[in-house]
Design an enzyme around this catalytic site. Sequence first.
Site, PDB file in Angstrom:
ATOM      1  N   ARG A   1      16.793 -42.146  32.198  1.00 35.09           N
ATOM      2  CA  ARG A   1      17.522 -41.472  33.279  1.00 35.09           C
ATOM      3  C   ARG A   1      18.973 -41.220  32.902  1.00 35.09           C
ATOM      4  O   ARG A   1      19.559 -40.204  33.300  1.00 35.09           O
ATOM      5  CB  ARG A   1      17.442 -42.309  34.560  1.00 35.09           C
TER       6      ARG A   1
ATOM      7  N   LYS B   1      -6.269 -45.703  44.642  1.00 34.65           N
ATOM      8  CA  LYS B   1      -6.718 -45.492  46.013  1.00 34.65           C
ATOM      9  C   LYS B   1      -6.646 -44.032  46.451  1.00 34.65           C
ATOM     10  O   LYS B   1      -5.637 -43.371  46.256  1.00 34.65           O
ATOM     11  CB  LYS B   1      -5.873 -46.338  46.974  1.00 34.65           C
TER      12      LYS B   1
ATOM     13  N   GLY C   1       8.364 -40.235  43.153  1.00 33.61           N
ATOM     14  CA  GLY C   1       8.124 -39.935  44.564  1.00 33.61           C
ATOM     15  C   GLY C   1       8.337 -38.478  44.898  1.00 33.61           C
ATOM     16  O   GLY C   1       7.564 -37.870  45.651  1.00 33.61           O
TER      17      GLY C   1
END
Length: 399
Positions: free
Chosen positions: A41, A199, A378
């Site tokens: 980053r 999931k 995200g």
Amino acid sequence: MRVKTLTELAKAGELKGKRVLIRSDLNAPHDENGRITNEARLVASVPAIKIALEAGAAVMVMSHRGRPTEGEFHPESDSLAAIAARMSELVGKPMPVVADYLNGVDVKPGEVVMLENCRCNKGEKKNVEDLARKYAALCDVFVMDAFGTAHRAQSSTEGVARFASVACAGPLMAAEIDALTKAVAEAKHPLVAIVGGSKVSTKLTILNNLAQKVDQLIVGGGIANTFLLAAGYKIGKSLAEPDLVEECRNVLASLKAKGAELPLPTDVVVADAFSETANYRTCKVEDIAENEMILDVGPETARHLAEILEKAGTIVWNGPVGVFEMKPYAQGTAQMAAAIAKATAFGAFSICGGGDTISAVTQFGVADRVSYISTGGGAFLEFLEGKVLPAIAVLEERA
């Protein structure tokens, strides 16, 4: 998407002598001794700073670190001092840390300073207007270059962009916007998306959104196991979510309605325990025993997925198809990575995002053979879900 960019402003001579505030994502991981363990980053944030400095601007860099309590500051866990020291080396200029900056910063053209952890400021997370206006008052030009926080409407990401005299995207942010636009909004077909993970519940919105757009949707991991349940297969003790079988059938129906496909595994690698040293074997999906769990796709399935990927015009990859961290269950993801690299070499546009995906791309040596690796986990996922990212939306408005 159309936004102003830092590069355009620099080329037009609009940064000389100006106060430029750059929101970077410098939230790098540290070890127990405070040493930075991954500089990706930091390195990705250098170009924006150099562009502004070379254009004659007085530069302030803003970032968060960790999840501090607003209004409190604990130097050992919250301070950007170590990051500023390393950034000064990467940029090639001193980068002192300024702790008290909300009422103004003393920085001259050609200089750069680091503003202390913005998440320690009261009102940051809730995007309080008063704080956003204070940030905006620090600068003539605000630069959003932290794509990893673009899905958060906070004072340092969305609020300041609304009130700054000029708001633009830094080179990292601009590259992300361009890559995501190419991957979804302006995709070259066939468009193939790979969604892996443990999931279905965490990726259901993504699956439903992509089902409306893609030509083929590949699923892996526990997600694929739930789709196998939906197709009527017995999957032993494999990780799955039986209560979401109907949701999976809805996704399959959406794909079928538009002539798209979700290729389910025909063979799999199974084991009697979640372990690298467990007893494992390859079998047809109809032959999985009650005491076995699926940990990878089999060679027949891997070949079929590779054939699909090699014909793609655009590939969006988020998640592996097996437990690639363990050698016996890595082949499916390895073959998929190789196929994506091959497709890219023949002109496909490929974008990868998410922590596990980036690890796989690195592990299998194709990091320099895909078109783009997204820096925002995200934010990347929320874009795939079809959500509006607040920090991008406000840049579009300001443009």
